[in-house]
Write a protein that holds these residues in place. Structure first.
Motif, mmCIF file in Angstrom:
data_model
loop_
_atom_site.group_PDB
_atom_site.id
_atom_site.type_symbol
_atom_site.label_atom_id
_atom_site.label_comp_id
_atom_site.label_asym_id
_atom_site.label_seq_id
_atom_site.Cartn_x
_atom_site.Cartn_y
_atom_site.Cartn_z
ATOM 1 N N UNK A 88 0.917 -1.184 0.131
ATOM 2 C CA UNK A 88 -0.093 -0.070 -0.200
ATOM 3 C C UNK A 88 1.068 1.128 0.000
ATOM 4 N N UNK A 89 0.608 2.176 -0.742
ATOM 5 C CA UNK A 89 1.189 3.554 -0.796
ATOM 6 C C UNK A 89 0.523 4.623 -0.202
ATOM 7 N N UNK A 90 0.973 5.145 0.491
ATOM 8 C CA UNK A 90 0.258 6.446 1.306
ATOM 9 C C UNK A 90 0.835 7.604 1.138
ATOM 10 N N UNK A 91 0.345 8.741 0.634
ATOM 11 C CA UNK A 91 0.838 9.917 0.206
ATOM 12 C C UNK A 91 0.047 10.805 1.193
ATOM 13 N N UNK A 92 0.906 11.527 2.276
ATOM 14 C CA UNK A 92 0.099 12.262 3.218
ATOM 15 C C UNK A 92 0.086 13.581 3.151
ATOM 16 N N UNK A 93 0.480 14.230 1.873
ATOM 17 C CA UNK A 93 0.476 15.668 1.624
ATOM 18 C C UNK A 93 -0.463 16.309 0.714
ATOM 19 N N UNK A 94 -1.688 16.668 1.350
ATOM 20 C CA UNK A 94 -2.663 17.003 0.381
ATOM 21 C C UNK A 94 -2.306 18.368 -0.404
ATOM 22 N N UNK A 95 -2.497 18.374 -1.758
ATOM 23 C CA UNK A 95 -1.913 19.669 -2.227
ATOM 24 C C UNK A 95 -3.140 19.922 -3.337
ATOM 25 N N UNK A 96 -3.351 21.416 -3.023
ATOM 26 C CA UNK A 96 -4.456 22.051 -3.984
ATOM 27 C C UNK A 96 -3.907 22.103 -5.586
ATOM 28 N N UNK A 97 -4.659 21.549 -6.238
ATOM 29 C CA UNK A 97 -4.202 21.854 -7.628
ATOM 30 C C UNK A 97 -3.328 20.781 -8.272
ATOM 31 N N UNK A 98 -3.004 19.634 -7.536
ATOM 32 C CA UNK A 98 -2.154 18.889 -7.868
ATOM 33 C C UNK A 98 -2.582 18.040 -9.209
ATOM 34 N N UNK A 99 -2.003 17.914 -10.103
ATOM 35 C CA UNK A 99 -2.751 17.042 -11.319
ATOM 36 C C UNK A 99 -2.850 15.576 -10.916
ATOM 37 N N UNK A 100 -2.016 15.047 -10.030
ATOM 38 C CA UNK A 100 -1.993 13.647 -9.966
ATOM 39 C C UNK A 100 -3.141 13.095 -8.979
ATOM 40 N N UNK A 101 -3.250 14.066 -7.805
ATOM 41 C CA UNK A 101 -4.340 13.600 -6.784
ATOM 42 C C UNK A 101 -4.106 14.725 -5.739
ATOM 43 N N UNK A 102 -5.071 15.365 -5.433
ATOM 44 C CA UNK A 102 -4.748 16.387 -4.378
ATOM 45 C C UNK A 102 -5.145 15.985 -2.809
ATOM 46 N N UNK A 103 -5.599 14.887 -2.684
ATOM 47 C CA UNK A 103 -5.819 14.392 -1.391
ATOM 48 C C UNK A 103 -4.757 13.584 -0.639
ATOM 49 N N UNK A 104 -4.535 13.697 0.651
ATOM 50 C CA UNK A 104 -3.618 12.865 1.300
ATOM 51 C C UNK A 104 -4.339 11.847 1.990
ATOM 52 N N UNK A 105 -3.757 11.128 2.586
ATOM 53 C CA UNK A 105 -4.120 10.019 3.398
ATOM 54 C C UNK A 105 -3.254 9.536 4.825
#
Length: 131
Positions: A88-105
């Motif tokens: 499982x890959x966790x990305x914890x940095x929510x970024x507004x306007x990010x083209x890949x995905x703006x939510x973090x988890x």
């Protein structure tokens, strides 16, 4: 890195990850469901790995799942070999306007080792402060 005891002997302060061999691979290697073994990473650092490689690592170290970070994924988390949930890959940095995905988890693991995820929506920043 084939066994977890590798971490027992490594120097804990690493000033430059680039070119540091196994540590660079630890940070920059990415899962890829289209391969089964190893392949050069198109990001220019380290490797891509397939499900057979991760299963070997998990079996050799008596582990069930690899939780990794440092890769932006849509929705803040993903299981790259779905339906196999060995990684499982966790990305914890929510970024507004990010083209890949703006939510973090955030991954939460309870006393019975049940896992759940909470998503983190990015904050909209003010363009200027008014006093």
């Amino acid at each position: 890195i084939e066994k977890l005891d590798f971490f027992d002997s490594m120097e804990r302060t690493i000033s430059n990850i680039a070119g540091s061999g196994p540590i660079e691979d630890l940070v920059w290697s990415d899962p890829d469901s289209s391969i089964d073994d190893w392949k050069d990473n198109p990001r220019g650092n380290s490797y891509l790995f397939g499900p057979s490689q991760i299963h070997k690592f998990l079996d050799d170290n008596d582990l069930e799942v690899l939780v990794r970070a440092h890769q932006n994924v849509p929705g803040g988390f993903e299981f790259p070999f779905e339906p196999d949930r060995c990684v499982v890959t966790i990305y914890s940095i929510p970024t507004p306007g990010d083209p890949v995905g703006s939510d973090g988890a955030v991954l939460q693991i309870d006393k019975e080792f049940s896992c759940s995820f909470s998503t983190i929506k990015p904050l909209e920043r003010r363009s200027s402060l008014t006093l």
